[in-house]
Scaffold this active site. Structure first.
Site, PDB file in Angstrom:
ATOM      1  N   ASP A   1       0.857  -1.197   0.000  1.00  0.00           N
ATOM      2  CA  ASP A   1       0.000   0.000   0.000  1.00  0.00           C
ATOM      3  C   ASP A   1       0.892   1.246   0.000  1.00  0.00           C
ATOM      4  OD1 ASP A   1       0.140  -1.276   2.984  1.00  0.00           O
ATOM      5  OD2 ASP A   1       0.515   0.878   3.008  1.00  0.00           O
TER       6      ASP A   1
ATOM      7  N   ASP B   1       0.601   3.606   2.344  1.00  0.00           N
ATOM      8  CA  ASP B   1       0.336   4.165   3.676  1.00  0.00           C
ATOM      9  C   ASP B   1      -0.803   5.188   3.551  1.00  0.00           C
ATOM     10  OD1 ASP B   1       0.909   3.959   6.413  1.00  0.00           O
ATOM     11  OD2 ASP B   1       1.975   5.852   6.360  1.00  0.00           O
TER      12      ASP B   1
HETATM   13  N1  LIG Z   1       1.195   1.264   5.763  1.00  0.00           N
HETATM   14  C1  LIG Z   1       1.680   0.406   6.643  1.00  0.00           C
HETATM   15  N2  LIG Z   1       2.107   0.828   7.850  1.00  0.00           N
HETATM   16  C2  LIG Z   1       2.617  -0.064   8.742  1.00  0.00           C
HETATM   17  N3  LIG Z   1       2.712  -1.369   8.523  1.00  0.00           N
HETATM   18  C3  LIG Z   1       2.296  -1.828   7.340  1.00  0.00           C
HETATM   19  N4  LIG Z   1       2.289  -3.067   6.831  1.00  0.00           N
HETATM   20  C4  LIG Z   1       1.759  -3.005   5.595  1.00  0.00           C
HETATM   21  N5  LIG Z   1       1.429  -1.731   5.278  1.00  0.00           N
HETATM   22  C5  LIG Z   1       1.765  -0.977   6.353  1.00  0.00           C
END
Ligand SMILES: Nc1ncnc2[nH]cnc12
Ligand SMILES: CSC[C@H]1O[C@H](OP(=O)(O)O)[C@H](O)[C@@H]1O
Length: 288
Positions: free
Chosen positions: A208, A210
């Site tokens: 992703d 974040d």
């Molecule tokens: N955006 C994110 N922040 C923290 N841990 C994660 N693991 C997968 N995506 C994450």
């Protein structure tokens, strides 16, 4: 020395397939129970040990993962090399969901975890300027590329405490700090692997963006799982190529990971705590 490869599986990676003679084995450690039993077997004639970081069924949160027990268990079983697989958010445009990233630096923002095997009665300070093993990282990158992944080599992983995801202000701050990916488990795992004199590499699978990216929704678990499911075959194929690349026999690590404790112990021999020394049998037996 014989190679034994430890794999720590992250979110979405709770087992690996294709191990010859595979069996789930309970390992007792002086640091408590590991996250789960360890799957032990052989791949291409190389001994392998697989441990799901959160346990099968994802039981442990990033804070409650028993990091010390996990690293002790892999060391106790004879692992020489540990490849950690983790799901991460991307903090930069060019690391897209689905990409694999070979992490070589960390910023540790975790604060509620035991971070060392050492302490009162046996103090040690290992070098940690280069927290991952370049030799093992190269092999992991090659394995991932050969498996068909898009791979970025060299990245800084921001380890946050969680379990909540970051605020927008935090995500923007971490980008300003130069962090490339964000996750919740890279620390203290890498610190403990160095203390245990294990070569350690970290394969981060981007799931992703974040929450900083204006064109993408803020991360949620559904998005993470969807990307991980799509990438599961790539992760498995990457792991399957590691034994062939690392080989059965192993020379001393050219970067000294396997000798990290040689000049690290500070406590005078006559002041050392016998109880702590006993707990350090697997991790530091070489120098005690
Ligand atoms: N955006 C994110 N922040 C923290 N841990 C994660 N693991 C997968 N995506 C994450
Ligand atoms: C399921 S999203 C958050 C969760 O996923 C990552 O776990 P891991 O590093 O073990 O793959 C992240 O660090 C969080 O623990």
């Amino acid at each position: 020395m014989q190679t034994m490869i430890g794999i720590i599986g992250g979110s979405g990676v709770y087992q690996i397939e294709g191990l010859e003679g595979a069996s789930w084995t309970r390992v007792k450690t002086p640091w408590g129970k590991p996250s789960d039993e360890v799957l032990i077997g052989r791949l291409d004639g190389v001994p392998m040990a697989f441990l799901p970081r959160h346990g099968r069924g994802h039981v442990h949160s990033p804070t409650t993962v028993p990091y010390r027990a996990n690293i002790d268990a892999l060391k106790r079983l004879g692992c020489t090399d540990v490849v950690a697989v983790s799901a991460v958010g991307s903090l930069r445009e060019d690391f897209a969901p689905g990409d694999f990233v070979l992490v070589d630096q960390f910023i540790d923002r975790t604060f509620a975890r035991e971070k060392s095997f050492f302490g009162t009665g046996c103090v040690a300070h290992v070098g940690f300027a280069h927290p991952t093993c370049p030799r093992l990282g190269k092999a992991a990158a090659e394995a991932a590329r050969a498996a068909g992944a898009r791979v970025h080599e060299g990245a800084t992983y921001l380890a946050m405490e969680g379990p909540q995801f970051s605020t927008l202000a935090e995500s923007r701050l971490y980008r300003q700090w130069g962090a490339d990916v964000i996750g919740m488990t890279g620390m203290p795992e890498a610190k403990l692997a160095r203390e245990a004199e294990l070569c350690y590499a970290s394969i981060a699978m981007v799931t992703d963006y974040d929450c900083w990216h204006p064109d993408h929704d803020a991360v949620d678990v559904a998005a993470v799982i969807a990307t991980l499911t799509a990438n599961a075959a790539l992760a498995r194929a990457t792991v399957a190529r590691l034994p062939g690349l690392l080989g059965r026999d192993r020379a001393d690590c050219p970067h000294g990971c396997d000798r990290a404790l040689t000049h690290a112990l500070m406590t005078a021999p006559d002041k050392r705590d016998p109880e702590l020394l006993a707990r350090l049998d697997a991790v530091a037996g070489r120098v005690l």
